[in-house]
Scaffold this active site. Sequence first.
Site, PDB file in Angstrom:
ATOM      1  N   CYS A 215       2.646  -2.380  -9.007  1.00  0.00           N
ATOM      2  CA  CYS A 215       3.871  -3.123  -8.729  1.00  0.00           C
ATOM      3  C   CYS A 215       4.610  -3.325 -10.034  1.00  0.00           C
ATOM      4  CB  CYS A 215       3.534  -4.518  -8.187  1.00  0.00           C
ATOM      5  SG  CYS A 215       3.055  -4.578  -6.480  1.00  0.00           S
TER       6      CYS A 215
ATOM      7  N   CYS B 210       0.861  -1.173   0.000  1.00  0.00           N
ATOM      8  CA  CYS B 210       0.000   0.000   0.000  1.00  0.00           C
ATOM      9  C   CYS B 210       0.902   1.229   0.000  1.00  0.00           C
ATOM     10  CB  CYS B 210      -1.023   0.006   1.130  1.00  0.00           C
ATOM     11  SG  CYS B 210      -0.389   0.187   2.783  1.00  0.00           S
TER      12      CYS B 210
ATOM     13  N   CYS C 233      -5.346   0.887  -3.196  1.00  0.00           N
ATOM     14  CA  CYS C 233      -4.918   2.288  -3.207  1.00  0.00           C
ATOM     15  C   CYS C 233      -4.309   2.677  -4.542  1.00  0.00           C
ATOM     16  CB  CYS C 233      -3.948   2.562  -2.066  1.00  0.00           C
ATOM     17  SG  CYS C 233      -2.724   1.269  -1.812  1.00  0.00           S
TER      18      CYS C 233
END
Length: 137
Positions: free
Chosen positions: A89, A11, A85
């Site tokens: 990645c 996050c 959120c």
Amino acid sequence: MSDKPSVLFVCVHNAGRSQMAAAWLTHLAGDRVEVRSAGSAPGDGVNPAAVEAMREVGIDISAEVPKMLTADAVRESDVCITMGCGDTCPVFPGKRYLDWQLEDPAGRGVEAVRPIRDEIKALVEGLIEEIVPEPRG
């Protein structure tokens, strides 16, 4: 590389949802899973309401420290879970990517964090069933 599955929770601040998820997975799966958490813009410390909410269920995350998300952390993980959120990645072949849509506990009291904590626990329990199911006897 270990033969047990590895999970990375991500996050933005690595101060609430991802810390609670990592703690639940460690608590519930024990040494059957490698657990990491990180954030794209780590905060100064773990959210005190998250610490309190987890303490209420007997899990101490007060010593945890937000960590920076790195490509190596993703590369070393089998499952990468973002925590609702919008974080992205680095994408590597052969990884499983999930996004759990969870409310942000930042700036909220423990009363508001409890339902988030409980939702994370349910998601983690489902994840454990998928990646390290208990042997049927």
